[in-house]
Design a protein around this motif. Structure first.
Motif, mmCIF file in Angstrom:
data_model
loop_
_atom_site.group_PDB
_atom_site.id
_atom_site.type_symbol
_atom_site.label_atom_id
_atom_site.label_comp_id
_atom_site.label_asym_id
_atom_site.label_seq_id
_atom_site.Cartn_x
_atom_site.Cartn_y
_atom_site.Cartn_z
ATOM 1 N N GLY A 151 -25.978 14.304 19.723
ATOM 2 C CA GLY A 151 -25.785 14.726 18.336
ATOM 3 C C GLY A 151 -26.823 14.219 17.348
ATOM 4 N N GLU A 152 -27.718 13.340 17.763
ATOM 5 C CA GLU A 152 -28.717 12.781 16.835
ATOM 6 C C GLU A 152 -29.982 13.633 16.822
ATOM 7 O OE1 GLU A 152 -27.600 8.070 17.047
ATOM 8 O OE2 GLU A 152 -29.324 8.771 18.176
ATOM 9 N N ARG A 153 -30.575 13.728 15.635
ATOM 10 C CA ARG A 153 -31.827 14.462 15.478
ATOM 11 C C ARG A 153 -32.518 14.040 14.194
ATOM 12 N NH1 ARG A 153 -29.730 20.421 14.703
ATOM 13 N NH2 ARG A 153 -27.601 19.768 14.510
ATOM 14 N N THR A 154 -33.732 14.516 14.029
ATOM 15 C CA THR A 154 -34.465 14.238 12.805
ATOM 16 C C THR A 154 -34.199 15.339 11.782
ATOM 17 O OG1 THR A 154 -36.449 15.485 13.430
ATOM 18 C CG2 THR A 154 -36.341 13.160 14.114
ATOM 19 N N LYS A 155 -34.637 15.116 10.551
ATOM 20 C CA LYS A 155 -34.688 16.157 9.536
ATOM 21 C C LYS A 155 -35.983 16.939 9.759
ATOM 22 C CE LYS A 155 -32.430 13.190 6.150
ATOM 23 N NZ LYS A 155 -32.585 12.437 4.899
ATOM 24 N N PHE A 156 -36.095 18.094 9.124
ATOM 25 C CA PHE A 156 -37.388 18.748 9.106
ATOM 26 C C PHE A 156 -38.377 17.787 8.475
ATOM 27 C CE2 PHE A 156 -35.348 22.934 9.626
ATOM 28 C CZ PHE A 156 -36.270 23.534 10.483
ATOM 29 N N HIS A 157 -39.582 17.714 9.011
ATOM 30 C CA HIS A 157 -40.610 16.847 8.459
ATOM 31 C C HIS A 157 -41.985 17.353 8.866
ATOM 32 C CE1 HIS A 157 -39.697 15.210 12.469
ATOM 33 N NE2 HIS A 157 -40.951 14.748 12.501
ATOM 34 N N THR A 158 -43.006 16.826 8.202
ATOM 35 C CA THR A 158 -44.393 17.143 8.551
ATOM 36 C C THR A 158 -45.176 15.849 8.634
ATOM 37 O OG1 THR A 158 -45.166 17.351 6.259
ATOM 38 C CG2 THR A 158 -44.318 19.353 7.316
ATOM 39 N N HIS A 159 -46.291 15.905 9.329
ATOM 40 C CA HIS A 159 -47.207 14.769 9.427
ATOM 41 C C HIS A 159 -48.585 15.220 8.965
ATOM 42 C CE1 HIS A 159 -44.330 12.500 11.877
ATOM 43 N NE2 HIS A 159 -44.089 13.641 12.507
ATOM 44 N N ALA A 160 -49.350 14.287 8.445
ATOM 45 C CA ALA A 160 -50.717 14.585 8.016
ATOM 46 C C ALA A 160 -51.636 14.787 9.215
ATOM 47 C CB ALA A 160 -51.251 13.468 7.120
ATOM 48 N N GLY A 161 -51.225 14.308 10.373
ATOM 49 C CA GLY A 161 -52.029 14.441 11.589
ATOM 50 C C GLY A 161 -51.280 15.182 12.673
ATOM 51 N N VAL A 162 -51.857 15.199 13.851
ATOM 52 C CA VAL A 162 -51.264 15.856 15.009
ATOM 53 C C VAL A 162 -50.211 14.939 15.633
ATOM 54 C CG1 VAL A 162 -51.752 16.717 17.339
ATOM 55 C CG2 VAL A 162 -53.370 17.154 15.479
ATOM 56 N N GLN A 163 -49.047 15.513 15.993
ATOM 57 C CA GLN A 163 -48.021 14.753 16.707
ATOM 58 C C GLN A 163 -47.819 15.384 18.082
ATOM 59 O OE1 GLN A 163 -43.827 14.785 15.471
ATOM 60 N NE2 GLN A 163 -43.745 12.600 15.948
ATOM 61 N N VAL A 164 -47.847 14.545 19.111
ATOM 62 C CA VAL A 164 -47.626 14.986 20.486
ATOM 63 C C VAL A 164 -46.387 14.272 21.001
ATOM 64 C CG1 VAL A 164 -48.573 15.042 22.829
ATOM 65 C CG2 VAL A 164 -50.111 15.313 20.854
ATOM 66 N N LEU A 165 -45.457 15.026 21.595
ATOM 67 C CA LEU A 165 -44.257 14.457 22.205
ATOM 68 C C LEU A 165 -44.336 14.661 23.708
ATOM 69 C CD1 LEU A 165 -41.443 16.028 19.955
ATOM 70 C CD2 LEU A 165 -42.748 13.933 19.548
ATOM 71 N N TYR A 166 -43.938 13.637 24.474
ATOM 72 C CA TYR A 166 -43.822 13.748 25.921
ATOM 73 C C TYR A 166 -42.405 13.342 26.287
ATOM 74 C CZ TYR A 166 -44.405 13.152 30.895
ATOM 75 O OH TYR A 166 -44.244 13.255 32.253
ATOM 76 N N VAL A 167 -41.627 14.275 26.827
ATOM 77 C CA VAL A 167 -40.221 14.027 27.132
ATOM 78 C C VAL A 167 -40.116 13.156 28.385
ATOM 79 C CG1 VAL A 167 -37.980 15.067 27.653
ATOM 80 C CG2 VAL A 167 -39.561 16.222 26.075
ATOM 81 N N THR A 168 -39.439 12.009 28.240
ATOM 82 C CA THR A 168 -39.318 11.047 29.332
ATOM 83 C C THR A 168 -37.939 11.036 29.985
ATOM 84 O OG1 THR A 168 -38.776 9.311 27.744
ATOM 85 C CG2 THR A 168 -41.097 9.512 28.412
ATOM 86 N N GLU A 169 -36.917 11.564 29.276
ATOM 87 C CA GLU A 169 -35.568 11.514 29.834
ATOM 88 C C GLU A 169 -34.671 12.527 29.143
ATOM 89 O OE1 GLU A 169 -31.835 8.342 30.118
ATOM 90 O OE2 GLU A 169 -33.779 7.665 29.423
ATOM 91 N N GLY A 170 -33.834 13.180 29.918
ATOM 92 C CA GLY A 170 -32.813 14.059 29.371
ATOM 93 C C GLY A 170 -33.330 15.405 28.899
ATOM 94 N N GLU A 171 -32.458 16.086 28.159
ATOM 95 C CA GLU A 171 -32.774 17.392 27.597
ATOM 96 C C GLU A 171 -32.527 17.342 26.102
ATOM 97 O OE1 GLU A 171 -30.219 20.051 29.706
ATOM 98 O OE2 GLU A 171 -31.441 19.961 31.524
ATOM 99 N N GLY A 172 -33.362 18.032 25.340
ATOM 100 C CA GLY A 172 -33.221 18.025 23.894
ATOM 101 C C GLY A 172 -33.761 19.298 23.286
ATOM 102 N N ILE A 173 -33.947 19.267 21.978
ATOM 103 C CA ILE A 173 -34.408 20.420 21.210
ATOM 104 C C ILE A 173 -35.630 20.015 20.388
ATOM 105 C CG2 ILE A 173 -33.807 22.048 19.363
ATOM 106 C CD1 ILE A 173 -32.053 22.511 21.723
#
Length: 124
Positions: A46-68
């Motif tokens: 049930g946890e998540r972030t709000k909509f947001h932006t970054h001034a730079g590039v953000q890369v995510l690498y999923v290490t565990e589980g399933e998400g959105i």
């Protein structure tokens, strides 16, 4: 070369988080006026972030589980091994599903010039 190790997870309140505090391990380094941050973040069900932006590039690498992961235009389910790239300034959010039965974790890498700028928007 700059090597940093973060050995323990901790909870911290962050302005981008919608629900409880983030579970996170993080490192940060600076070179040639650029800041590079990295952290492993765990979202409980049930946890998540709000909509947001970054001034730079953000890369995510999923290490565990399933998400959105989602932008204003699309939403995708992701799982262990997926790599997600958000270009500079793209409005997005990421986190776990409401009906999840386990945690969702990813490592993020954020490369920004100067101090960078996080813009927090509304909840999805």
């Amino acid at each position: 070369m700059d090597v940093t190790n973060s050995a323990e997870k901790h909870e911290w309140d962050h302005q981008v988080q919608v629900t409880a505090a983030l579970l996170s391990e993080s490192v940060e380094s600076e070179f040639d006026g650029n800041t590079v941050q990295s952290a492993e973040v765990t979202f409980r069900p049930g946890e998540r972030t709000k909509f947001h932006t970054h001034a730079g590039v953000q890369v995510l690498y999923v290490t565990e589980g399933e998400g959105i992961v989602a932008t204003r235009d699309k939403e995708r389910e992701v799982s262990q091994g997926d790599l997600i790239v958000f270009p500079s300034g793209e409005e997005h959010w990421h986190g776990n599903t409401e009906d999840a039965t386990s945690s969702f974790s990813h490592v993020y890498f954020l490369a920004e010039s100067g101090d960078g700028e996080l813009t927090v928007l509304e909840s999805p």
